[in-house]
Write a protein that holds these residues in place. Structure first.
Motif, mmCIF file in Angstrom:
data_model
loop_
_atom_site.group_PDB
_atom_site.id
_atom_site.type_symbol
_atom_site.label_atom_id
_atom_site.label_comp_id
_atom_site.label_asym_id
_atom_site.label_seq_id
_atom_site.Cartn_x
_atom_site.Cartn_y
_atom_site.Cartn_z
ATOM 1 N N ARG A 178 0.753 -1.458 0.371
ATOM 2 C CA ARG A 178 0.143 0.327 -0.423
ATOM 3 C C ARG A 178 0.514 0.996 -0.011
ATOM 4 O O ARG A 178 0.302 2.149 -0.714
ATOM 5 C CB ARG A 178 -1.116 0.128 1.153
ATOM 6 N N GLN A 223 -9.140 -3.530 0.609
ATOM 7 C CA GLN A 223 -7.857 -3.757 -0.510
ATOM 8 C C GLN A 223 -8.723 -2.483 -1.727
ATOM 9 O O GLN A 223 -8.170 -2.112 -2.237
ATOM 10 C CB GLN A 223 -7.349 -4.625 -0.770
ATOM 11 N N PHE A 226 -9.078 0.672 -0.618
ATOM 12 C CA PHE A 226 -7.810 1.213 -0.584
ATOM 13 C C PHE A 226 -7.673 2.526 -2.094
ATOM 14 O O PHE A 226 -6.679 2.980 -2.312
ATOM 15 C CB PHE A 226 -6.695 0.784 -0.106
#
Length: 402
Positions: A178, A223, A226
């Motif tokens: 990330r 996920q 994000f």
């Protein structure tokens, strides 16, 4: 912000990459554009190839043009589409085969298949330091293209988060992927802002990963959330630019990379949660699967929808009537003022040739004109279809009646 398509109804375009002229046999191989342009042979070939690709699209009759991704190296299965930024930003080093355990779950293919050949043949840099922006020369590339036409040139680039799928971390500066994705998003944002400052008002960000990931993990997975945040950071500050979001289901050497190609889990993401003005979808090669999902939204579409009306995978060049039929199907669910007509994906990923790409592009323009006439709308002049301009004329044939 609609700029390139502001006053157009059913505009025609192609998604991005276009096959090179055969004589354009040079690549950058990681060098800065300025360095390459000092070589008079590269400088002449690059500018001439750009003029040819722009001319091909104008002759095909397209309303909105692209730079054809001519800065991308002519390498195996179009790897340089991802690789161009990775070779230039700080923080990356080397070329390595990605280990099986870190490969994305949908990119595993058995020996004896073309996709296995591609994904075992591709090599990637490792993350070895802090990722920082260094110029990608997008403003200069756009100026070279836009300087050769009065029609709008849309500039496309690989989204930073899809590049991250292939990267492994080999530095304590990053704890997880990330952080890598976020720094890449910020680096790309700097380049896109420079492109905007140069005057480009139509930018395409290609292949954010929401449609892949929503099908694998679910649309509300952490996920996925994000990745949406990272995408919106990547395009921050482009409010006066017409921002296109291109999506398809893979195009290395014309190959689809996965079988689950439904947009059902990601339609709300692309239409509501992402910054942008135009969403492009692969449709022709999927028999317009999922088009019906737009029916409840027909009168409340904030983004324009760009459908693929010709396939980038099939080598049979569609005829204008086929394209018109695809447009008519789409108009059942999408109003004409919100519909754009394109190819499913780019033509320049090794598989197609320039002549086939040209006639597919012209079929898009001519098919759009057929439907515009039916709707009583102005049409675009298509030089390729002008009987007076055909290269070879059969003796005794009345060209005015062709």
């Amino acid at each position: 912000m609609f700029t390139a398509t502001a006053d157009m109804i059913l505009p025609s375009t192609v998604t991005g990459s276009f096959p090179r002229p055969r004589w354009f046999d040079v690549s950058m191989w990681g060098r800065p554009l300025d360095t390459c342009m000092l070589d008079v042979r590269f400088r002449e070939k690059f500018q001439d190839a750009m003029a040819v690709v722009i001319s091909d699209q104008e002759r095909a009759g397209l309303d909105i043009l692209t730079h054809g991704d001519l800065h991308v190296d002519e390498d195996m299965a179009g790897r340089a589409w991802h690789h161009y930024p990775l070779q230039r930003w700080a923080g990356f080093e080397g070329d390595y085969l990605q280990p099986e355990e870190t490969t994305a779950p949908w990119l595993h293919y058995p020996p004896g298949t073309l996709l296995n050949e591609i994904y075992t043949g591709w090599r990637w840099p490792r993350v070895v330091g802090k990722i920082e922006h260094r110029s990608l020369d997008y403003p200069k590339l756009w100026r070279i293209a836009q300087g050769k036409t009065r029609k709008p040139v849309r500039f496309g680039t690989c989204c930073s988060q899809v590049m991250a799928l292939f990267l492994d971390i080999h530095t304590p500066k990053y704890k997880d992927k990330r952080q890598v994705i976020w720094d890449m998003a910020e680096a790309m944002n700097k380049e896109l802002l420079a492109l905007r400052a140069a005057g480009c008002r139509s930018i395409q960000t290609e292949e954010p990963t929401f449609h892949f990931m929503a099908n694998t993990y679910g649309k509300d997975h952490e996920q996925v959330k994000f990745m949406i945040e990272a995408f919106n950071r990547e395009v921050q500050g482009l409010d006066d630019v017409e921002l296109w979001i291109h999506t398809c289901w893979g195009n290395p050497n014309m190959q689809r990379v996965m079988e689950d190609t439904s947009y059902a889990n990601s339609i709300e993401i692309y239409l509501e949660r992402c910054r942008g003005d135009v969403w492009t979808l692969e449709m022709k090669d999927r028999n317009q699967k999922d088009l019906e999902l737009f029916e409840p939204l027909k009168h409340d579409l904030k983004k324009k929808i760009c459908i693929g009306a010709v396939s980038h995978r099939a080598l049979q060049a569609e005829c204008p009537e086929e394209v018109a039929a695809e447009i008519r199907k789409a108009l059942k669910y999408i109003p004409p003022e919100r519909l754009i007509v394109s190819s499913d994906c780019g033509f320049g990923r090794q598989g197609s040739n320039r002549e086939i790409a040209f006639y597919k592009a012209s079929a898009i323009a001519q098919g759009s004109n057929l439907v515009r006439r039916e709707l009583g709308l102005p049409t675009t002049y298509v030089p390729a279809a002008d009987p007076r301009l055909q290269i070879d004329v059969v003796p005794g044939r009345d060209v005015a009646r062709v």
